[in-house]
Scaffold this active site. Sequence first.
Site, PDB file in Angstrom:
ATOM      1  N   LYS A  17     -64.574 -29.522 -40.827  1.00  0.00           N
ATOM      2  CA  LYS A  17     -65.231 -30.860 -40.183  1.00  0.00           C
ATOM      3  C   LYS A  17     -66.759 -30.973 -41.226  1.00  0.00           C
ATOM      4  CE  LYS A  17     -62.902 -31.315 -35.967  1.00  0.00           C
ATOM      5  NZ  LYS A  17     -63.113 -31.259 -34.521  1.00  0.00           N
ATOM      6  N   LYS A  33     -52.124 -35.324 -41.825  1.00  0.00           N
ATOM      7  CA  LYS A  33     -52.167 -35.473 -40.616  1.00  0.00           C
ATOM      8  C   LYS A  33     -52.592 -37.253 -40.047  1.00  0.00           C
ATOM      9  CE  LYS A  33     -53.492 -33.499 -35.979  1.00  0.00           C
ATOM     10  NZ  LYS A  33     -54.373 -32.516 -35.416  1.00  0.00           N
ATOM     11  N   LYS A  55     -56.841 -40.848 -36.342  1.00  0.00           N
ATOM     12  CA  LYS A  55     -57.629 -42.060 -35.670  1.00  0.00           C
ATOM     13  C   LYS A  55     -58.551 -42.836 -36.686  1.00  0.00           C
ATOM     14  CE  LYS A  55     -58.102 -39.323 -31.934  1.00  0.00           C
ATOM     15  NZ  LYS A  55     -58.838 -38.472 -30.878  1.00  0.00           N
TER      16      LYS A  55
END
Length: 338
Positions: free
Chosen positions: A118, A201, A204
């Site tokens: 991240k 993956k 969103k």
Amino acid sequence: MDKPTFTPRVFSGIKPSGGLTLGNYLGAIKRFVDMQGGEFETIYCVADMHAITVWQDPEELRQATREVTAGFLASGIDPESSVLFNQSRVSAHAELGWLFNCVARVGWMNRMTQFKDKAGKNAEKVSLGLYAYPSLMAADILLYHATHVPVGEDQKQHVELTRDIAAKFNHDYKVDFFPACEPVIEGPAMRVMSLRDGTKKMSKSGESDMERINMTDDADTISKKFKKSRTDPEVLPEEMEGLANRPEARNLVNIYAALANMTGEEVLAEYGGQGWGKFKPALAELAVEHLAPISTEMKRLMDDPAEIDRILAKGADKANEIAQPILNKTFEIMGFVR
């Protein structure tokens, strides 16, 4: 001295950042519902304190917190059978999180692969919360003496860290106070992939809305997305080994299996040797049957935010009843004057 026995108790949560997707449903919420009313006490939270490890617009955070709650409720989480609340309403999470910051070691945090993923090349500019949040996650779990934690494969490392923190605390203070929780990772679609790229993956934040199924999508949208999902020219094999180098095909078979409560092998026993012209419409129909009622109920719930807030407040009261004695005992063990 005999080891203490802990009440079989499940804890897990979902972070309210962006909208819910099919990945959240199959990888988490559906399993939360399945574990409800069985041998475990079940505690589920909307992890709003984790959301702010990266910047959140305040109004969007409120909206997302209610939407995740609506997703829980519409999918079948019963606030009378499970404890359902948002994390920030129970201040014991933050308090135990700080105590665990002083138990966890910096070296342990440096091994957390999700932080590296991240933070990327900007690790010096991200929030301290993003670096330390695995310690708060350990507090979330151990605050309820949870014994089982349903998570995706990508969160297994955090549950292992939780076990390390519990073990170090117990060793340092010569107690058997915190349990060694077990990650629960099972099922055919624990990691739902993009409908446009089976190596990534489902997210969103993906660029195209066509690459994901949102839990707020209506029946027509769900059907359209599956029918237009990326595949390959080959027919479906008769055994799972035949999907080894076919990520898009494997993803769709796993999604079908998870929605139908089947194994991948059972799906291929039915559809092996057939082409996508038959399988994708069948998958679309199955998905609409399962997901459209959820999106309809979510919309109904979101029209009454006061009722969602009431449910969260009532759940927080129940959570506090479990959490506060455990937090108080932790302070006592550590030598605080209370």
